[in-house]
Design a protein around this motif. Structure first.
Motif, short mmCIF file in Angstrom:
data_model
loop_
_atom_site.label_atom_id
_atom_site.label_comp_id
_atom_site.label_asym_id
_atom_site.label_seq_id
_atom_site.Cartn_x
_atom_site.Cartn_y
_atom_site.Cartn_z
N GLU A 133 -51.12 -109.34 59.51
CA GLU A 133 -50.05 -108.21 58.77
C GLU A 133 -50.45 -106.98 60.19
O GLU A 133 -50.54 -105.52 60.54
N GLN A 134 -51.74 -106.85 60.45
CA GLN A 134 -52.54 -106.76 60.94
C GLN A 134 -51.53 -106.12 63.17
O GLN A 134 -51.46 -105.44 63.44
N LEU A 135 -51.45 -107.59 63.23
CA LEU A 135 -50.50 -107.54 64.41
C LEU A 135 -49.25 -106.81 64.13
O LEU A 135 -48.43 -106.09 65.28
N GLU A 136 -48.27 -107.54 62.26
CA GLU A 136 -47.10 -106.58 62.72
C GLU A 136 -46.88 -105.18 62.74
O GLU A 136 -46.26 -104.53 63.19
N GLU A 146 -46.15 -101.26 69.18
CA GLU A 146 -46.07 -101.78 70.44
C GLU A 146 -45.23 -103.04 70.90
O GLU A 146 -45.56 -103.81 71.11
N PRO A 147 -43.75 -102.65 70.77
CA PRO A 147 -42.99 -103.49 70.74
C PRO A 147 -43.12 -104.39 71.51
O PRO A 147 -42.88 -105.72 71.78
N HIS A 148 -43.06 -104.21 73.09
CA HIS A 148 -42.96 -104.97 73.84
C HIS A 148 -44.63 -105.63 74.66
O HIS A 148 -44.51 -105.61 75.61
N ASP A 149 -45.60 -105.93 73.42
CA ASP A 149 -46.90 -105.93 74.54
C ASP A 149 -46.59 -107.77 74.53
O ASP A 149 -47.03 -108.29 73.35
N PRO A 150 -47.23 -108.41 75.18
CA PRO A 150 -46.70 -109.77 75.19
C PRO A 150 -48.04 -110.34 74.48
O PRO A 150 -47.67 -111.69 73.85
N PHE A 151 -48.99 -109.37 74.65
CA PHE A 151 -50.12 -110.40 74.17
C PHE A 151 -50.42 -110.12 72.02
O PHE A 151 -50.71 -111.30 71.53
N LEU A 152 -49.30 -108.76 71.92
CA LEU A 152 -49.09 -109.06 70.92
C LEU A 152 -48.69 -109.91 69.74
O LEU A 152 -48.62 -110.62 69.25
N ARG A 153 -47.30 -109.95 70.36
CA ARG A 153 -46.10 -110.64 70.49
C ARG A 153 -46.68 -112.33 69.97
O ARG A 153 -45.92 -113.13 69.48
N TYR A 154 -47.44 -112.66 71.37
CA TYR A 154 -47.75 -114.11 71.74
C TYR A 154 -48.87 -114.89 70.11
O TYR A 154 -48.54 -115.97 69.46
N GLY A 155 -49.51 -113.70 70.49
CA GLY A 155 -50.81 -113.44 68.73
C GLY A 155 -49.41 -113.85 66.93
O GLY A 155 -50.24 -114.14 66.34
N LYS A 170 -38.97 -114.47 72.35
CA LYS A 170 -38.72 -112.95 71.46
C LYS A 170 -39.46 -112.52 72.87
O LYS A 170 -39.67 -112.17 74.69
N LEU A 171 -40.93 -113.99 73.15
CA LEU A 171 -41.99 -113.70 73.88
C LEU A 171 -41.38 -113.58 75.54
O LEU A 171 -41.32 -112.84 76.23
N LEU A 172 -40.68 -114.87 75.05
CA LEU A 172 -40.18 -115.44 76.64
C LEU A 172 -38.90 -114.79 77.11
O LEU A 172 -39.61 -114.26 78.96
N ALA A 173 -38.51 -114.58 76.52
CA ALA A 173 -37.18 -113.43 77.21
C ALA A 173 -37.71 -112.15 77.31
O ALA A 173 -37.04 -111.80 78.59
N ASP A 174 -38.93 -111.34 76.98
CA ASP A 174 -38.90 -109.97 77.38
C ASP A 174 -40.47 -110.29 78.72
O ASP A 174 -40.57 -108.92 79.60
N HIS A 175 -40.67 -111.46 78.51
CA HIS A 175 -42.26 -111.22 79.33
C HIS A 175 -41.77 -112.94 80.37
O HIS A 175 -42.79 -113.69 79.38
#
Length: 101
Positions: free
Chosen positions: A5-8, A14-23, A43-48
């Protein structure tokens, strides 16, 4: 509040933060929400596209699901990117995993 929930919440800000998306992808995979995890990894790999760990983790997830034919090209891409970016450790790990598939 759970870690997920925290990560969401953080990712909503910060929808484009790769670390958050990965986590978040890793949390979903850990919670056995495979489809949601796959979506976040993709989504992570598409954006980063240089986020090497995403290739390896998504490939491992697919392999656990018996989807080795989908995992192989991810690993090959991840190895090429890891080599290009100088991450020889990740390239070696992915190469070893690819050899086991």
């Amino acid at each position: 509040m759970s870690r997920r929930e925290q990560l969401e919440q953080l990712l909503a800000v910060e929808p484009h933060d790769p670390f958050l998306r990965y986590g978040l992808a890793m949390c979903c995979a850990s919670d056995n929400e495979v489809g949601v995890a796959q979506d976040h990894f993709q989504k992570l790999l598409a954006d980063h596209p240089d986020y090497v760990a995403g290739y390896f983790q998504l490939a491992q997830l697919l392999a656990r699901l018996g989807e080795t034919e989908q995992a192989r090209p991810l690993l090959q891409s991840g190895i090429a990117i890891a080599t290009r970016t100088g991450d020889s450790h990740a390239a070696r790990e992915m190469s070893e995993f690819l050899g086991m598939l």
